[in-house]
Design a protein around this motif. Structure first.
Motif, PDB file in Angstrom:
ATOM      1  N   ALA A  66       0.825  -1.214   0.000  1.00 25.02           N
ATOM      2  CA  ALA A  66       0.000   0.000   0.000  1.00 25.02           C
ATOM      3  C   ALA A  66       0.858   1.263   0.000  1.00 25.02           C
ATOM      4  O   ALA A  66       0.472   2.280  -0.587  1.00 25.02           O
ATOM      5  CB  ALA A  66      -0.942  -0.001   1.207  1.00 25.02           C
ATOM      6  N   LEU A  67       2.028   1.210   0.649  1.00 20.88           N
ATOM      7  CA  LEU A  67       2.920   2.370   0.651  1.00 20.88           C
ATOM      8  C   LEU A  67       3.718   2.459  -0.649  1.00 20.88           C
ATOM      9  O   LEU A  67       4.045   3.550  -1.099  1.00 20.88           O
ATOM     10  CB  LEU A  67       3.839   2.340   1.868  1.00 20.88           C
ATOM     11  N   VAL A  68       4.014   1.334  -1.251  1.00 28.39           N
ATOM     12  CA  VAL A  68       4.660   1.341  -2.566  1.00 28.39           C
ATOM     13  C   VAL A  68       3.711   1.996  -3.571  1.00 28.39           C
ATOM     14  O   VAL A  68       4.126   2.801  -4.408  1.00 28.39           O
ATOM     15  CB  VAL A  68       5.024  -0.093  -3.022  1.00 28.39           C
ATOM     16  N   ASP A  69       2.415   1.674  -3.450  1.00 25.27           N
ATOM     17  CA  ASP A  69       1.416   2.177  -4.391  1.00 25.27           C
ATOM     18  C   ASP A  69       1.275   3.698  -4.362  1.00 25.27           C
ATOM     19  O   ASP A  69       0.846   4.299  -5.350  1.00 25.27           O
ATOM     20  CB  ASP A  69       0.053   1.534  -4.126  1.00 25.27           C
ATOM     21  N   ILE A  70       1.621   4.330  -3.239  1.00 25.90           N
ATOM     22  CA  ILE A  70       1.536   5.793  -3.177  1.00 25.90           C
ATOM     23  C   ILE A  70       2.919   6.438  -3.356  1.00 25.90           C
ATOM     24  O   ILE A  70       3.145   7.572  -2.961  1.00 25.90           O
ATOM     25  CB  ILE A  70       0.858   6.284  -1.873  1.00 25.90           C
ATOM     26  N   GLU A  71       3.833   5.678  -3.965  1.00 30.66           N
ATOM     27  CA  GLU A  71       5.165   6.164  -4.324  1.00 30.66           C
ATOM     28  C   GLU A  71       6.006   6.570  -3.121  1.00 30.66           C
ATOM     29  O   GLU A  71       6.739   7.542  -3.148  1.00 30.66           O
ATOM     30  CB  GLU A  71       5.063   7.312  -5.336  1.00 30.66           C
ATOM     31  N   PHE A  72       5.912   5.803  -2.074  1.00 36.76           N
ATOM     32  CA  PHE A  72       6.661   6.051  -0.850  1.00 36.76           C
ATOM     33  C   PHE A  72       7.958   5.243  -0.800  1.00 36.76           C
ATOM     34  O   PHE A  72       8.841   5.532  -0.028  1.00 36.76           O
ATOM     35  CB  PHE A  72       5.752   5.689   0.344  1.00 36.76           C
ATOM     36  N   ALA A  73       8.083   4.216  -1.633  1.00 39.31           N
ATOM     37  CA  ALA A  73       9.202   3.272  -1.545  1.00 39.31           C
ATOM     38  C   ALA A  73      10.526   3.881  -1.994  1.00 39.31           C
ATOM     39  O   ALA A  73      10.588   4.663  -2.934  1.00 39.31           O
ATOM     40  CB  ALA A  73       8.918   2.026  -2.366  1.00 39.31           C
ATOM     41  N   ASP A  74      11.588   3.477  -1.302  1.00 42.22           N
ATOM     42  CA  ASP A  74      12.957   3.849  -1.659  1.00 42.22           C
ATOM     43  C   ASP A  74      13.512   2.736  -2.543  1.00 42.22           C
ATOM     44  O   ASP A  74      14.028   1.733  -2.061  1.00 42.22           O
ATOM     45  CB  ASP A  74      13.790   4.013  -0.386  1.00 42.22           C
ATOM     46  N   HIS A  75      13.403   2.931  -3.853  1.00 38.41           N
ATOM     47  CA  HIS A  75      13.829   1.905  -4.804  1.00 38.41           C
ATOM     48  C   HIS A  75      15.349   1.833  -4.953  1.00 38.41           C
ATOM     49  O   HIS A  75      15.849   0.974  -5.676  1.00 38.41           O
ATOM     50  CB  HIS A  75      13.156   2.142  -6.157  1.00 38.41           C
ATOM     51  N   ASP A  76      16.075   2.706  -4.260  1.00 40.46           N
ATOM     52  CA  ASP A  76      17.535   2.650  -4.291  1.00 40.46           C
ATOM     53  C   ASP A  76      18.112   1.665  -3.275  1.00 40.46           C
ATOM     54  O   ASP A  76      19.324   1.453  -3.239  1.00 40.46           O
ATOM     55  CB  ASP A  76      18.131   4.044  -4.052  1.00 40.46           C
TER      56      ASP A  76
END
Length: 176
Positions: A66-76
């Motif tokens: 749900a947090l990935v879906d709102i662009e909260f994730a640190d993909h680095d």
């Protein structure tokens, strides 16, 4: 060694807290330790990871979908584990970390801290539980914990499971 850091993800806090998180991340990397976080990229959570990566450290994030879906994730992050629930997130962080440092934060940070502290007391784990608080944010909490012990709501010895520290060096020393 893997150090989990619990901290604020609020974008409206004083920058000194974000700077503290960045400093801690760099110090974790300088010890050749790995960082484990809640997988977000903003505020203190993002700063601790950026500090670790800038210092050559490895970062592991654990974040609910749900947090990935709102662009909260640190993909680095070197590893980004996407789970379904906050409970799964906390369980994975608890499993993969060797020690826990709590930085200033709000309700979510406190909830994580309390769960890990109680888990240590109940012997679900035997990992260091550290609070890093150079600005005195948790002074009222520290006093409350002592008061609860005096009133017999906290058993003798439980309070001593927390290492209260005021600088990064003390916090890391308490982890080892």
């Amino acid at each position: 060694m893997r150090i989990a850091v619990f901290c604020s993800s609020s974008p409206t806090i004083d920058p000194k807290y974000v700077d503290l998180a960045f400093e801690l991340g760099g110090a974790i990397a300088a010890n050749s330790w790995e960082l484990v976080t809640g997988g977000g990229h903003i505020s203190m959570m993002g700063a601790v990871s950026r500090g670790a990566r800038q210092g050559g450290g490895r970062t592991i994030g654990v974040i609910p979908q749900a947090l990935v879906d709102i662009e909260f994730a640190d993909h680095d992050n070197d590893e980004l584990h996407v789970v379904e629930t906050m409970g799964e997130r906390k369980a994975m962080i608890t499993d993969i970390a060797d020690a826990f440092i709590t930085l200033p934060g709000g309700a979510g940070t406190l909830e994580e801290f309390f769960e890990i502290w109680v888990g240590r007391y109940l012997k679900f784990h035997n990992k260091p539980v550290v609070i890093l608080d150079p600005f005195g944010i948790y002074n009222p909490l520290h006093e409350l914990v002592e008061h609860l012990e005096v009133e017999n709501f906290i058993k003798p010895g439980m309070r001593e499971l927390i290492s209260w520290t005021t600088d990064v060096t003390q916090a890391l020393k308490a982890c080892s």
